[in-house]
Motif scaffolding. Structure first.
Motif, PDB file in Angstrom:
ATOM      1  N   ALA A   1      42.706 -44.699   5.267  1.00  0.00           N
ATOM      2  CA  ALA A   1      42.014 -44.670   3.976  1.00  0.00           C
ATOM      3  C   ALA A   1      42.946 -45.085   2.848  1.00  0.00           C
ATOM      4  O   ALA A   1      42.574 -45.881   1.970  1.00  0.00           O
ATOM      5  CB  ALA A   1      41.465 -43.267   3.725  1.00  0.00           C
ATOM      6  N   ALA A   2      44.171 -44.556   2.838  1.00  0.00           N
ATOM      7  CA  ALA A   2      45.131 -44.903   1.787  1.00  0.00           C
ATOM      8  C   ALA A   2      45.490 -46.382   1.842  1.00  0.00           C
ATOM      9  O   ALA A   2      45.611 -47.052   0.799  1.00  0.00           O
ATOM     10  CB  ALA A   2      46.384 -44.050   1.927  1.00  0.00           C
ATOM     11  N   SER A   3      45.654 -46.903   3.043  1.00  0.00           N
ATOM     12  CA  SER A   3      45.992 -48.324   3.193  1.00  0.00           C
ATOM     13  C   SER A   3      44.874 -49.212   2.661  1.00  0.00           C
ATOM     14  O   SER A   3      45.129 -50.198   1.950  1.00  0.00           O
ATOM     15  CB  SER A   3      46.261 -48.647   4.669  1.00  0.00           C
ATOM     16  OG  SER A   3      47.335 -47.880   5.169  1.00  0.00           O
ATOM     17  N   LEU A   4      43.630 -48.878   2.989  1.00  0.00           N
ATOM     18  CA  LEU A   4      42.507 -49.677   2.511  1.00  0.00           C
ATOM     19  C   LEU A   4      42.369 -49.596   0.993  1.00  0.00           C
ATOM     20  O   LEU A   4      42.034 -50.588   0.333  1.00  0.00           O
ATOM     21  CB  LEU A   4      41.213 -49.217   3.181  1.00  0.00           C
ATOM     22  CG  LEU A   4      41.080 -49.526   4.677  1.00  0.00           C
ATOM     23  CD1 LEU A   4      39.811 -48.898   5.246  1.00  0.00           C
ATOM     24  CD2 LEU A   4      41.076 -51.036   4.909  1.00  0.00           C
ATOM     25  N   ALA A   5      42.627 -48.415   0.422  1.00  0.00           N
ATOM     26  CA  ALA A   5      42.558 -48.269  -1.036  1.00  0.00           C
ATOM     27  C   ALA A   5      43.619 -49.132  -1.708  1.00  0.00           C
ATOM     28  O   ALA A   5      43.346 -49.820  -2.710  1.00  0.00           O
ATOM     29  CB  ALA A   5      42.729 -46.803  -1.426  1.00  0.00           C
ATOM     30  N   LEU A   6      44.849 -49.127  -1.171  1.00  0.00           N
ATOM     31  CA  LEU A   6      45.918 -49.941  -1.744  1.00  0.00           C
ATOM     32  C   LEU A   6      45.630 -51.427  -1.582  1.00  0.00           C
ATOM     33  O   LEU A   6      45.895 -52.227  -2.491  1.00  0.00           O
ATOM     34  CB  LEU A   6      47.253 -49.583  -1.079  1.00  0.00           C
ATOM     35  CG  LEU A   6      47.813 -48.203  -1.435  1.00  0.00           C
ATOM     36  CD1 LEU A   6      49.058 -47.908  -0.603  1.00  0.00           C
ATOM     37  CD2 LEU A   6      48.158 -48.126  -2.928  1.00  0.00           C
ATOM     38  N   LEU A   7      45.080 -51.801  -0.424  1.00  0.00           N
ATOM     39  CA  LEU A   7      44.722 -53.206  -0.219  1.00  0.00           C
ATOM     40  C   LEU A   7      43.647 -53.650  -1.208  1.00  0.00           C
ATOM     41  O   LEU A   7      43.676 -54.775  -1.717  1.00  0.00           O
ATOM     42  CB  LEU A   7      44.224 -53.415   1.211  1.00  0.00           C
ATOM     43  CG  LEU A   7      45.293 -53.455   2.304  1.00  0.00           C
ATOM     44  CD1 LEU A   7      44.636 -53.487   3.681  1.00  0.00           C
ATOM     45  CD2 LEU A   7      46.197 -54.677   2.113  1.00  0.00           C
ATOM     46  N   SER A   8      42.698 -52.763  -1.486  1.00  0.00           N
ATOM     47  CA  SER A   8      41.654 -53.089  -2.440  1.00  0.00           C
ATOM     48  C   SER A   8      42.220 -53.274  -3.843  1.00  0.00           C
ATOM     49  O   SER A   8      41.852 -54.209  -4.565  1.00  0.00           O
ATOM     50  CB  SER A   8      40.584 -51.982  -2.445  1.00  0.00           C
ATOM     51  OG  SER A   8      39.534 -52.306  -3.318  1.00  0.00           O
ATOM     52  N   LEU A   9      43.144 -52.400  -4.231  1.00  0.00           N
ATOM     53  CA  LEU A   9      43.794 -52.540  -5.543  1.00  0.00           C
ATOM     54  C   LEU A   9      44.549 -53.862  -5.636  1.00  0.00           C
ATOM     55  O   LEU A   9      44.472 -54.571  -6.646  1.00  0.00           O
ATOM     56  CB  LEU A   9      44.736 -51.365  -5.792  1.00  0.00           C
ATOM     57  CG  LEU A   9      44.082 -50.009  -6.064  1.00  0.00           C
ATOM     58  CD1 LEU A   9      45.124 -48.898  -6.034  1.00  0.00           C
ATOM     59  CD2 LEU A   9      43.370 -50.020  -7.411  1.00  0.00           C
ATOM     60  N   GLY A  10      45.292 -54.188  -4.571  1.00  0.00           N
ATOM     61  CA  GLY A  10      46.029 -55.449  -4.579  1.00  0.00           C
ATOM     62  C   GLY A  10      45.123 -56.659  -4.569  1.00  0.00           C
ATOM     63  O   GLY A  10      45.388 -57.668  -5.227  1.00  0.00           O
ATOM     64  N   ASP A  11      44.015 -56.562  -3.853  1.00  0.00           N
ATOM     65  CA  ASP A  11      43.067 -57.666  -3.750  1.00  0.00           C
ATOM     66  C   ASP A  11      42.443 -58.005  -5.099  1.00  0.00           C
ATOM     67  O   ASP A  11      42.169 -59.177  -5.396  1.00  0.00           O
ATOM     68  CB  ASP A  11      41.979 -57.283  -2.745  1.00  0.00           C
ATOM     69  CG  ASP A  11      41.008 -58.419  -2.465  1.00  0.00           C
ATOM     70  OD1 ASP A  11      41.451 -59.582  -2.426  1.00  0.00           O
ATOM     71  OD2 ASP A  11      39.816 -58.140  -2.267  1.00  0.00           O
ATOM     72  N   LEU A  12      42.236 -56.983  -5.953  1.00  0.00           N
ATOM     73  CA  LEU A  12      41.537 -57.172  -7.224  1.00  0.00           C
ATOM     74  C   LEU A  12      42.466 -57.170  -8.432  1.00  0.00           C
ATOM     75  O   LEU A  12      41.994 -57.235  -9.565  1.00  0.00           O
ATOM     76  CB  LEU A  12      40.483 -56.063  -7.395  1.00  0.00           C
ATOM     77  CG  LEU A  12      39.421 -55.984  -6.294  1.00  0.00           C
ATOM     78  CD1 LEU A  12      38.557 -54.749  -6.473  1.00  0.00           C
ATOM     79  CD2 LEU A  12      38.562 -57.240  -6.291  1.00  0.00           C
ATOM     80  N   PHE A  13      43.776 -57.143  -8.202  1.00  0.00           N
ATOM     81  CA  PHE A  13      44.733 -56.983  -9.302  1.00  0.00           C
ATOM     82  C   PHE A  13      44.716 -58.190 -10.230  1.00  0.00           C
ATOM     83  O   PHE A  13      44.860 -59.337  -9.798  1.00  0.00           O
ATOM     84  CB  PHE A  13      46.146 -56.781  -8.729  1.00  0.00           C
ATOM     85  CG  PHE A  13      47.149 -56.359  -9.751  1.00  0.00           C
ATOM     86  CD1 PHE A  13      47.089 -55.103 -10.319  1.00  0.00           C
ATOM     87  CD2 PHE A  13      48.160 -57.223 -10.150  1.00  0.00           C
ATOM     88  CE1 PHE A  13      48.022 -54.697 -11.258  1.00  0.00           C
ATOM     89  CE2 PHE A  13      49.089 -56.831 -11.085  1.00  0.00           C
ATOM     90  CZ  PHE A  13      49.027 -55.564 -11.639  1.00  0.00           C
ATOM     91  N   VAL A  14      44.533 -57.925 -11.516  1.00  0.00           N
ATOM     92  CA  VAL A  14      44.421 -58.972 -12.533  1.00  0.00           C
ATOM     93  C   VAL A  14      45.535 -58.890 -13.569  1.00  0.00           C
ATOM     94  O   VAL A  14      45.901 -59.892 -14.177  1.00  0.00           O
ATOM     95  CB  VAL A  14      43.045 -58.865 -13.249  1.00  0.00           C
ATOM     96  CG1 VAL A  14      42.938 -59.842 -14.410  1.00  0.00           C
ATOM     97  CG2 VAL A  14      41.917 -59.122 -12.267  1.00  0.00           C
ATOM     98  N   ALA A  15      46.063 -57.698 -13.789  1.00  0.00           N
ATOM     99  CA  ALA A  15      47.010 -57.447 -14.885  1.00  0.00           C
ATOM    100  C   ALA A  15      48.195 -58.422 -14.865  1.00  0.00           C
ATOM    101  O   ALA A  15      48.593 -58.901 -13.799  1.00  0.00           O
ATOM    102  CB  ALA A  15      47.509 -56.003 -14.789  1.00  0.00           C
ATOM    103  N   PRO A  16      48.724 -58.723 -16.061  1.00  0.00           N
ATOM    104  CA  PRO A  16      48.332 -58.182 -17.366  1.00  0.00           C
ATOM    105  C   PRO A  16      47.065 -58.836 -17.904  1.00  0.00           C
ATOM    106  O   PRO A  16      46.871 -60.039 -17.755  1.00  0.00           O
ATOM    107  CB  PRO A  16      49.537 -58.500 -18.251  1.00  0.00           C
ATOM    108  CG  PRO A  16      50.114 -59.743 -17.650  1.00  0.00           C
ATOM    109  CD  PRO A  16      49.912 -59.610 -16.168  1.00  0.00           C
TER     110      PRO A  16
END
Length: 525
Positions: A371-386
């Motif tokens: 679960a933690a791995s998938l959550a981190l992958l999702s954050l990285g997949d959608l990362f836009v910042a800055p």
């Protein structure tokens, strides 16, 4: 994920676009006026002396309600807008999390869905549009519908009606989307769950709809009156320009996906759900259609599959057929012009099925790690910042002086007269949040005909013809933004100001923004 919005929340934002300036003004106007004088909410300070001018654009009522504490704590319109923008990301994640957890019983699946929906590419592409950021009402309304179907009580019907009303008052588009989702959904579940024989179910359903209408109606009537009196509407042909294409569903601002943008050409709306959402959602869709499942899941799978297919079909616009049919059938569609925004529902449906798949694979001792791995992958997949933010210019001294002057209507120059430049009047709307005087200028979806007629003569102010127009409008103050003129035109404006000096009393003439009070009018001829 929204860096650097938080540390620059009082000073930076989407002031780089006139849509952004307009949105900041709208949120601030509603937040201010609901407290100061709610009866005059729709008589906004633009296009003076017109009335009901807030109906000329998306009024964003509930967005303004959310902004009230931030606005009145600081009187800073930019801060109020940014607070609501951050809050919209939080609420969207919570809404998607709550919906998917309710459907799947899995916190892991709900977490992935919450991240995927809260930070989807569509949302990041609309940070300059406060109403389009308010996506949270979509999953919250679906959750309220499911809870009502499971136990049709009066309290749950009231919650459903209030959520629908809040979302409709946040964004007209999403209010229409909820109608397209919930009305068929409540009918479908009535038969799928055997509720169609229960009078209490139908009474609660009608009650929820009536409650939503009663809450929204006072704010909808000014828009209906505008449409009735002016004939303002969007033609179905106009929506062709704002329809989704296959390119739209591949476009994303995320770092992981930007490489494809040069290959897409013109993509229009930004609708890529994210690689993880596509993979997990597709896997979940196959899983839920092929495995043996209990009756409640079977009903949900059918509902969300049909919802996703129809939303995708309608997002393609009138050329694909379904949207044209809806336009002819549903009256409010004449106020819409962007079918592509229905693509947001495709993302939500994919994430619901992604939640089912994650729930299936996160079992046993390794479940927390997966679960933690998938959550981190999702954050990285959608990362836009800055995020792309622009620092607001310091407040010109002329506006500080105007805010202290006696009340009176204002006209700002240059008065942009070409249709393609009308949007530039939004800059004056943004600055008006510091003084809230009636403003002759304005930029909205609907442009009054008399405004169009006077743009050309006012563009040459000061001269006799433009003075005559301002006299008719009883304008008291004029502001010149000399930095917005070309060098040659600015020299001519200064010369004419000197020529008509006996009628223009200077208040602040330092820097590039000059403020004058009109003290008289040139004689006819």
């Amino acid at each position: 994920m929204t860096w650097p919005l938080a540390p620059e929340i009082t000073s930076s934002g989407r002031v780089d676009t006139n849509d952004g300036r307009q949105a900041i003004w709208t949120v601030a106007w509603v937040a201010r006026t609901l407290v100061v004088n709610p009866r005059e909410l729709f008589d906004a300070n633009i296009f003076y002396p017109h009335r009901n001018t807030l109906a000329y654009l998306e009024p964003n009522i509930f967005v303004g309600v959310l902004a009230i504490p931030a606005y009145w704590a600081t009187k800073n319109a930019l801060f109020a807008y940014n607070v609501v923008a951050l809050l919209s990301f939080v609420l969207a994640q919570i809404g998607a999390f709550a919906l998917v957890r309710h459907l799947t019983g899995s916190r892991a699946g709900a977490t992935v869905a919450g991240i995927g929906f809260g930070f989807c590419a569509y949302t990041f592409s609309h940070t300059a549009h406060s109403q389009l950021l308010m996506t949270a009402g979509l999953p919250f309304a679906l959750l309220a519908m499911h809870r009502y179907v499971e136990r049709p009580t009066t309290s749950r019907a009231i919650v459903l009606g209030l959520i629908v009303a809040a979302e409709a008052l946040s964004c007209g588009y999403y209010g229409v989307f909820l109608g397209l989702m919930l009305v068929p959904g409540l009918l479908y579940y009535a038969f799928a769950r055997g509720l169609w024989k229960q009078k209490r179910y139908w009474a609660g359903t009608l009650g929820a709809g009536l409650l939503a209408v009663l809450v929204v109606l006072p704010f909808l009537l000014p828009v209906v009156e505008l449409q009735r009196s002016t004939g303002f509407e969007r033609s179905v042909q106009e929506s062709l320009k704002w329809s989704a294409t296959w390119r739209s569903y591949l476009a994303s601002p995320a770092h992981a996906h930007r490489w494809i943008l040069p290959w897409l050409g013109q993509w229009g709306e930004v609708l890529y759900p994210g690689t993880l959402a596509v993979v997990l959602g597709s896997a979940g869709l196959v899983l839920m259609w092929t495995r043996r499942r209990p009756a409640p899941d079977r009903a949900h799978v059918t509902y969300y599959t049909v919802l996703g297919v129809l939303a995708f079909w309608a997002s393609l616009g009138p050329g694909a057929g379904l949207y044209a049919w809806l336009y002819s059938l549903v009256p409010v569609f004449s106020l819409l012009h962007a079918p592509s925004r229905l693509g947001l529902l495709v993302t939500l449906v994919l994430l619901v099925f992604a939640g089912y798949f994650v729930a299936h694979v996160t079992t046993g001792r390794r479940a927390p790690l997966i679960a933690a791995s998938l959550a981190l992958l999702s954050l990285g997949d959608l990362f836009v910042a800055p995020l792309r933010l622009t620092r607001a210019q310091p407040l010109p001294a002329a506006y500080e002086s105007l805010a202290k002057r006696p009340y009176g209507p204002v006209a700002e120059f240059p008065f942009f007269y070409r249709r393609v430049d009308y949007h530039r009047h939004a800059e004056y709307m943004f600055w008006s949040t510091y003084h809230w005087r009636p403003l002759v200028n304005g930029y909205t979806d609907y442009i009054p005909p008399d405004f169009r007629e006077m743009t050309v003569p006012l563009s040459s102010f000061p001269n006799p013809e433009s003075f005559k127009i301002l006299q008719r409008l009883r304008v008291r103050y004029v502001l010149f933004h000399l930095d917005l003129y070309s060098h040659q035109t600015a020299a001519g404006v200064k010369a004419r100001i000197a020529e008509y000096g006996e009628y223009l009393r200077p208040i602040r003439t330092e820097a590039s923004v000059w403020l004058f009070e009109i003290t008289g009018w040139p004689p006819p001829g």
